[in-house]
Design a protein around this motif. Sequence first.
Motif, PDB file in Angstrom:
ATOM      1  N   PHE A   1       4.040   2.919  -5.909  1.00 54.23           N
ATOM      2  CA  PHE A   1       2.969   3.445  -6.746  1.00 54.23           C
ATOM      3  C   PHE A   1       3.545   4.471  -7.706  1.00 54.23           C
ATOM      4  CE2 PHE A   1      -0.447   6.408  -7.596  1.00 54.23           C
ATOM      5  CZ  PHE A   1      -1.418   5.528  -8.025  1.00 54.23           C
TER       6      PHE A   1
ATOM      7  N   THR B   1       2.572  25.178  -8.279  1.00 54.47           N
ATOM      8  CA  THR B   1       1.690  24.032  -8.130  1.00 54.47           C
ATOM      9  C   THR B   1       1.749  23.085  -9.313  1.00 54.47           C
ATOM     10  OG1 THR B   1       0.218  25.583  -7.054  1.00 54.47           O
ATOM     11  CG2 THR B   1      -0.686  23.439  -7.551  1.00 54.47           C
ATOM     12  N   ASP B   2       1.876  23.645 -10.505  1.00 53.98           N
ATOM     13  CA  ASP B   2       1.693  22.871 -11.723  1.00 53.98           C
ATOM     14  C   ASP B   2       2.713  21.747 -11.861  1.00 53.98           C
ATOM     15  OD1 ASP B   2       0.904  22.028 -14.219  1.00 53.98           O
ATOM     16  OD2 ASP B   2       0.525  24.080 -14.887  1.00 53.98           O
ATOM     17  N   ARG B   3       2.200  20.567 -12.173  1.00 54.87           N
ATOM     18  CA  ARG B   3       3.107  19.419 -12.347  1.00 54.87           C
ATOM     19  C   ARG B   3       3.628  19.331 -13.769  1.00 54.87           C
ATOM     20  NH1 ARG B   3       1.623  15.370  -7.648  1.00 54.87           N
ATOM     21  NH2 ARG B   3       0.153  16.692  -6.593  1.00 54.87           N
ATOM     22  N   ARG B   4       3.072  20.137 -14.670  1.00 57.54           N
ATOM     23  CA  ARG B   4       3.616  20.167 -16.037  1.00 57.54           C
ATOM     24  C   ARG B   4       4.721  21.212 -16.062  1.00 57.54           C
ATOM     25  NH1 ARG B   4      -1.793  21.998 -18.671  1.00 57.54           N
ATOM     26  NH2 ARG B   4      -1.495  23.355 -16.887  1.00 57.54           N
TER      27      ARG B   4
ATOM     28  N   LEU C   1      -1.006   9.883 -11.601  1.00 55.68           N
ATOM     29  CA  LEU C   1      -1.949  10.812 -10.977  1.00 55.68           C
ATOM     30  C   LEU C   1      -2.053  12.119 -11.749  1.00 55.68           C
ATOM     31  CD1 LEU C   1      -1.107  10.469  -7.224  1.00 55.68           C
ATOM     32  CD2 LEU C   1      -3.127   9.681  -8.402  1.00 55.68           C
ATOM     33  N   THR C   2      -1.040  12.427 -12.506  1.00 49.80           N
ATOM     34  CA  THR C   2      -1.006  13.722 -13.166  1.00 49.80           C
ATOM     35  C   THR C   2      -1.509  13.586 -14.593  1.00 49.80           C
ATOM     36  OG1 THR C   2       1.258  13.291 -13.796  1.00 49.80           O
ATOM     37  CG2 THR C   2       0.912  14.547 -11.787  1.00 49.80           C
ATOM     38  N   PRO C   3      -2.019  14.660 -15.158  1.00 54.12           N
ATOM     39  CA  PRO C   3      -2.467  14.579 -16.545  1.00 54.12           C
ATOM     40  C   PRO C   3      -1.259  14.271 -17.433  1.00 54.12           C
ATOM     41  CG  PRO C   3      -2.600  16.831 -15.701  1.00 54.12           C
ATOM     42  CD  PRO C   3      -2.166  15.975 -14.568  1.00 54.12           C
TER      43      PRO C   3
ATOM     44  N   ASP D   1       0.806  -1.212   0.000  1.00 56.33           N
ATOM     45  CA  ASP D   1       0.000   0.000   0.000  1.00 56.33           C
ATOM     46  C   ASP D   1       0.843   1.268   0.000  1.00 56.33           C
ATOM     47  OD1 ASP D   1      -2.458  -1.026  -0.169  1.00 56.33           O
ATOM     48  OD2 ASP D   1      -2.871  -1.041   1.990  1.00 56.33           O
ATOM     49  N   SER D   2       2.149   1.100   0.121  1.00 54.33           N
ATOM     50  CA  SER D   2       3.010   2.270   0.259  1.00 54.33           C
ATOM     51  C   SER D   2       3.076   3.072  -1.038  1.00 54.33           C
ATOM     52  CB  SER D   2       4.408   1.809   0.637  1.00 54.33           C
ATOM     53  OG  SER D   2       5.326   2.805   0.325  1.00 54.33           O
ATOM     54  N   PRO D   3       3.152   4.402  -0.908  1.00 55.75           N
ATOM     55  CA  PRO D   3       3.275   5.218  -2.119  1.00 55.75           C
ATOM     56  C   PRO D   3       4.570   4.941  -2.873  1.00 55.75           C
ATOM     57  CG  PRO D   3       3.439   6.574  -0.139  1.00 55.75           C
ATOM     58  CD  PRO D   3       3.059   5.215   0.296  1.00 55.75           C
TER      59      PRO D   3
END
Lengths: 363, 191
Positions: B24, B186-189, B29-31, B19-21
């Motif tokens: 994963f 904030t943006d992950r792109r 999760l990101t677009p 279950d650990s991140p």
Amino acid sequence: MAPPEVHHLFHHSIADHSCSADRKTLAVARESNVELYTRSGNSYVLQDELTGHDKLVTGVDIAPNSGRIVTCSQDRNAYVWEPSPEGWKPTLVLLRINRAATCVRWSPSETKFAAGSGARLIAICHFEEEDNWWVSKHLKKPIRSTITSVGWHPNSVLLAAGSTDGHARVFSSFIKGIDARPEPSVWGERLPFNTVCGEYLNNTAGWVHGVAFSPSGDSLAFVAHDSSLTVVYPSGPEQPPRAIINLTTQMLPFLGLIWITENEIVAAGYDCEAYKLQGDEQGWQLTGSVEAKTRPGIQDGREESALNMFRQMDLKGKTKDDTKLTTVHQNTIGTVRVHAGGPGGVTKFSTSGVDGRFVIWNL
Amino acid sequence: MTSVQQNWRTINVDALDPDSPANFDLSTLTPSAPSVATADVQALTAQIRQLLRGGDFEGALRGALDTAPYGADGRGKEIHLATVIEILQSIRQSEMSPILSRIYQSEGGSEVLDTLMKYIYRGMALNSSHTPSGPKAISPQPTGFSQISHRSLGGDTSGQAMSVLLSWHEKVVEIAGPGSIARVMTDRRTV
């Protein structure tokens, strides 16, 4: 419009606040305690203190009808406080989480509550009469990070949750024997526990700070750390939504939001003031601040004498005292709640924040 | 016996927890951004240069920002960054605000300015780490701030580029507000 009612309770951050149904009692989370204030005349007087948690209290919620108070804390526990002749009687709720609890809210039916946590799950708790015990069931999948906020649908089955993984999700928290089978809605028809009815991400995938269903429950709004508001209009189960409106603002991010009507939202956060937003499926806009900027006495209200001016220049090197913000709140607003008015139109709302102020606003 | 010998502290417990991140893939999760080949970025750069030579600064800026290659590799992103900085440097100070407000008022303008803000910050990061004399040029000051020294010895061009970026930064914040800075963080792109 009447001016806002400002109550500076203490010089400490307020993590969360909640008022009783008659608005006479106010509960605020202060460090590891919850303070209960009673309204007398125009002010709130400290009445009682709920002590029991041993770490920062992160959420407090008073159920409007039963009067029960639920609190959650970073000590990974939740308590349900019931009034009794000897004072408030706490019941420990084992959330079964290994990280801090971050937020807690009663369902509108008041038979269960949802507690978000850093353990990447939401604990849905209900009272088991037979065992005389609060039982917690976990909403786990597909949450990948801390839950920052939860918001209930009016039917008490659907729950919206915002998370630091950038997603706002809608879950079913249906519990057999507790909940009545919900009417089919745009979110779905058959809703067993942990059904994911919607999963939304905005463009930047930033942290979601606040989520709220519209009064009818047919649309969902959330605010994220990218200074944006997103409103989702679903079209039906298993179908892409009719519209997702993402409004990016010029301001600092919002932390909390409430719906005023189906077409109006009030949101507040790091800018220390509340803003009104308006819109529908075609688009949303920011319509302005809730604060009247021309309030007397906040800035250069008093006439300065020449002597005083030069004295200030001599002492401080400036004539104006600019250590105060022009807003009512002097720091980030963390919680926004409805204070008066129903689903048809909210007339008053309350805010609290890092500056220790509790403010009631008229709309 | 074995438990005594085993150094428990060095065990990565997260790897053992399904279950650990750590187990994963966070990128899901990101677009997802469609991947862009470096050659495509280069072709785009040539087109934008064409516009720039023709004197259409606004078109070049808008074009470059609309086509930000989020899915490109490091090399492709660098090429595009160089193009954007070139455009920013060729626009006169007096034209900045009019161009920015025209872009902001147009369709999807807010997002274009957010992208510009990303390139401004990226450009600043590049300028401070790519000074000709390398990391030695940055000397920690007693105040706790690092300062780029030897401005006169070849650091001049980077200083100039920085001042261009700073004045762009000021103008963008004037129009798009602090919200645009919040979105860059904030943006992950990333650009």
